[in-house]
Design an enzyme around this catalytic site. Sequence first.
Site, PDB file in Angstrom:
ATOM      1  N   ILE A  14       6.548  -6.230  12.129  1.00 19.94           N
ATOM      2  CA  ILE A  14       5.803  -4.993  12.418  1.00 19.94           C
ATOM      3  C   ILE A  14       5.793  -4.735  13.920  1.00 19.94           C
ATOM      4  CG2 ILE A  14       3.652  -3.729  12.049  1.00 19.94           C
ATOM      5  CD1 ILE A  14       3.057  -5.677   9.728  1.00 19.94           C
ATOM      6  N   THR A 126      -5.527  -7.524   8.327  1.00 20.24           N
ATOM      7  CA  THR A 126      -4.893  -7.358   7.019  1.00 20.24           C
ATOM      8  C   THR A 126      -5.935  -7.099   5.943  1.00 20.24           C
ATOM      9  OG1 THR A 126      -3.753  -8.606   5.294  1.00 20.24           O
ATOM     10  CG2 THR A 126      -4.915  -9.909   6.910  1.00 20.24           C
ATOM     11  N   ASP A 127      -5.517  -6.423   4.868  1.00 19.47           N
ATOM     12  CA  ASP A 127      -6.429  -6.212   3.732  1.00 19.47           C
ATOM     13  C   ASP A 127      -6.758  -7.523   3.021  1.00 19.47           C
ATOM     14  OD1 ASP A 127      -3.981  -6.661   2.466  1.00 19.47           O
ATOM     15  OD2 ASP A 127      -4.076  -4.879   1.187  1.00 19.47           O
ATOM     16  N   GLU A 128      -5.957  -8.579   3.286  1.00 19.55           N
ATOM     17  CA  GLU A 128      -6.190  -9.842   2.566  1.00 19.55           C
ATOM     18  C   GLU A 128      -7.521 -10.485   2.938  1.00 19.55           C
ATOM     19  OE1 GLU A 128      -3.028 -12.598   2.063  1.00 19.55           O
ATOM     20  OE2 GLU A 128      -1.535 -11.030   1.815  1.00 19.55           O
ATOM     21  N   TYR A 151      -4.245 -18.543   5.197  1.00 18.81           N
ATOM     22  CA  TYR A 151      -3.808 -17.434   6.069  1.00 18.81           C
ATOM     23  C   TYR A 151      -4.907 -16.388   6.198  1.00 18.81           C
ATOM     24  CZ  TYR A 151      -1.892 -12.775   6.975  1.00 18.81           C
ATOM     25  OH  TYR A 151      -1.709 -11.493   7.449  1.00 18.81           O
ATOM     26  N   LYS A 155      -7.260 -15.045   9.429  1.00 23.29           N
ATOM     27  CA  LYS A 155      -7.337 -13.650   9.890  1.00 23.29           C
ATOM     28  C   LYS A 155      -8.795 -13.164   9.844  1.00 23.29           C
ATOM     29  CE  LYS A 155      -4.286 -11.214  10.805  1.00 23.29           C
ATOM     30  NZ  LYS A 155      -3.552 -10.955  12.085  1.00 23.29           N
ATOM     31  N   ARG A 215       0.130  -5.234  -5.493  1.00 25.06           N
ATOM     32  CA  ARG A 215       0.036  -5.019  -4.042  1.00 25.06           C
ATOM     33  C   ARG A 215       0.148  -3.519  -3.794  1.00 25.06           C
ATOM     34  NH1 ARG A 215      -1.608  -9.349  -4.702  1.00 25.06           N
ATOM     35  NH2 ARG A 215      -1.091 -11.316  -3.650  1.00 25.06           N
ATOM     36  N   ASN A 250       4.188  -6.768  -9.093  1.00 22.78           N
ATOM     37  CA  ASN A 250       5.415  -7.398  -8.565  1.00 22.78           C
ATOM     38  C   ASN A 250       6.585  -7.174  -9.507  1.00 22.78           C
ATOM     39  OD1 ASN A 250       3.966  -8.280  -6.355  1.00 22.78           O
ATOM     40  ND2 ASN A 250       3.473 -10.269  -7.290  1.00 22.78           N
ATOM     41  N   GLY A 276      -3.983 -20.138  -5.797  1.00 20.92           N
ATOM     42  CA  GLY A 276      -5.021 -19.200  -5.328  1.00 20.92           C
ATOM     43  C   GLY A 276      -4.531 -17.763  -5.221  1.00 20.92           C
ATOM     44  N   HIS A 277      -3.539 -17.415  -6.037  1.00 17.36           N
ATOM     45  CA  HIS A 277      -2.834 -16.121  -5.921  1.00 17.36           C
ATOM     46  C   HIS A 277      -3.780 -14.931  -6.148  1.00 17.36           C
ATOM     47  CE1 HIS A 277       1.218 -14.019  -7.109  1.00 17.36           C
ATOM     48  NE2 HIS A 277       0.591 -13.401  -6.126  1.00 17.36           N
TER      49      HIS A 277
END
Length: 338
Positions: A14, A126-128, A151, A155, A215, A250, A276-277
Site C-alpha cells: 500500500i 486495519t478493520d481487523e 497481528y 495493530k 472479506r 473466499n 482463530g480465523h
Amino acid sequence: MSNNILITGGAGFIGSNFVHLLLSERPNWRLVCLDNLTYAGNLANLADCQGQKQFQFVMGDICDADLVDKLIGDNVDAVVNFAAESHVDRSILGCQEFIRTNIEGTQVLMDAARKHEVEKFVQVSTDEVYGSLGEEGAFTEQTPLAPNSPYSASKAAADMLVRAYYKTYGFAAITTRCSNNYGPYQFPEKLIPLFVTNLLADKKVPVYGDGLNVRDWIHVEDHCRAILAALEKGRAGEVYNIGSDNEKTNLEITHLLLKLLGKDESMLEYVEDRMGHDRRYAIDAAKAKNELEWQPQIDFAKGMAQTVQWYIDHQPWWQEIKTGEYLKYYKQQYGKTL
Ligand code: NAD
Ligand code: DAU
C-alpha cells in the site's frame, strides 16, 4: 497544507501505491520514504520513483529512534505510517516482530513527531482491530476493539497508543481503518496475489476451512485516496473507517480468479483452516465519505480484472519474489543479506 511528508513502509504494497499516487497528484510535495526492507519491502515497487528529485528513499527501521528523530527533524510536516508486519499467518507462527514494529515503532515515530511538532500524523490501521462479525451489520468507528490474531492485537495496541497521545498531549493524529486491499504490488502471500500467481504457474490454490469467510474488498488506489483525504481534511483525534462495500466469501473470490484465468475447479484445494480465523469483516465507511469528501471510485469487477492483468503483465516482478531473487535489490544497494 503539509508538503514535506515522511512515508514509512513505502516499499511495501500500500505504501508504494501511495508514493505513486502522491508523485502524480501532489508533484510539488517532498516525499521521504523510510523502510527497512523486510521480506515484504521491495525496491522494485519504487523503481520508477528513484531518481525523481522530490523523492528520497532511506533504508532504516522505524524503531531506530535516532534515525527517526533526524529524519523528522529535517523539516517534515506530516507522517503517514504504513510500516508494519502485516500478514496474519506469519503472526500466528510468531509475533515478536509484530510487537516490535507495529507497537514500539509507532511509539518511536510519534515521540519524534511530537518533539518536532509535525502538523499531522496518519496511522494506517486495519478493520481487523474490531474482530469478527456475525451474519449481520458492519464495523463503525464506535465498534469496540476485539482483535483475534497476534497481528490485529498489535495493530489495536498501536491504535490505543495513538488515541492516548491525542488525549494526553493533543498530538494531531488521525487513524484510518481499512478493509482488505487488492491491486498491483501486493506481496504474493496474501489471498489474491497468491492465488493469481499460483494459477499462472499451474499450481493449486489453498482455500482455508470451508472457504465461507467473508472479506470486504477495496482497490488499493481507493484506499490510498482515502488516506490522502484523511491527511488533508481529517480531524485530529478521529478514526475513519475505509471500505468499498464489496463483501465476498473466499470461495467467491476463488471462483472469480479461476474464471478470469480460464482454470477449472480442479485447481481449488481445501486445506486446514487458519487458527482463530475471523469469519466476517464489513466496513461502514459513512464517516469518511461525509467528512473527507471521499468516495471509492473503482468498480470491483473491473478492478479485479485489471489487477489480474497486472500480474499477467508483470511476471518477472512476482517470479523474482517467489524465487527469492528480488533480494538482489538490497543486496546490490546495501550489501544486506537475510
Ligand atoms: P506490506 O507488508 O506489504 O508492507 C509493509 C512495509 O513495511 C514493507 O515495505 C516493510 O519492509 C516495511 N517495514 C516493516 N517493518 C518495518 C520497520 N521496522 N521499519 C521500517 N519499515 C518496515 O504491508 P501492506 O499490506 O502494504 O500494509 C501497509 C499498512 O496498511 C500496514 O500497517 C497494515 O496493517 C495496513 N493495512 C493493510 C491492509 C491490506 O489489505 N493489506 C488493509 C488495511 C490496513
Ligand atoms: O482486513 C484488513 C487486513 O486484510 C489487513 O489488516 C492485513 O494486513 C491483510 O493481510 C488482510 O488480512 P487477511 O487475513 O484478511 O488477508 P489474507 O489475504 O491473508 O486472507 C484473506 C482471506 O483468505 C482470509 O479469510 C484467509 C483466506 N486465505 C488466505 C490465504 C493466504 C485462504 O483461504 N488461503 C490462503 O492461502
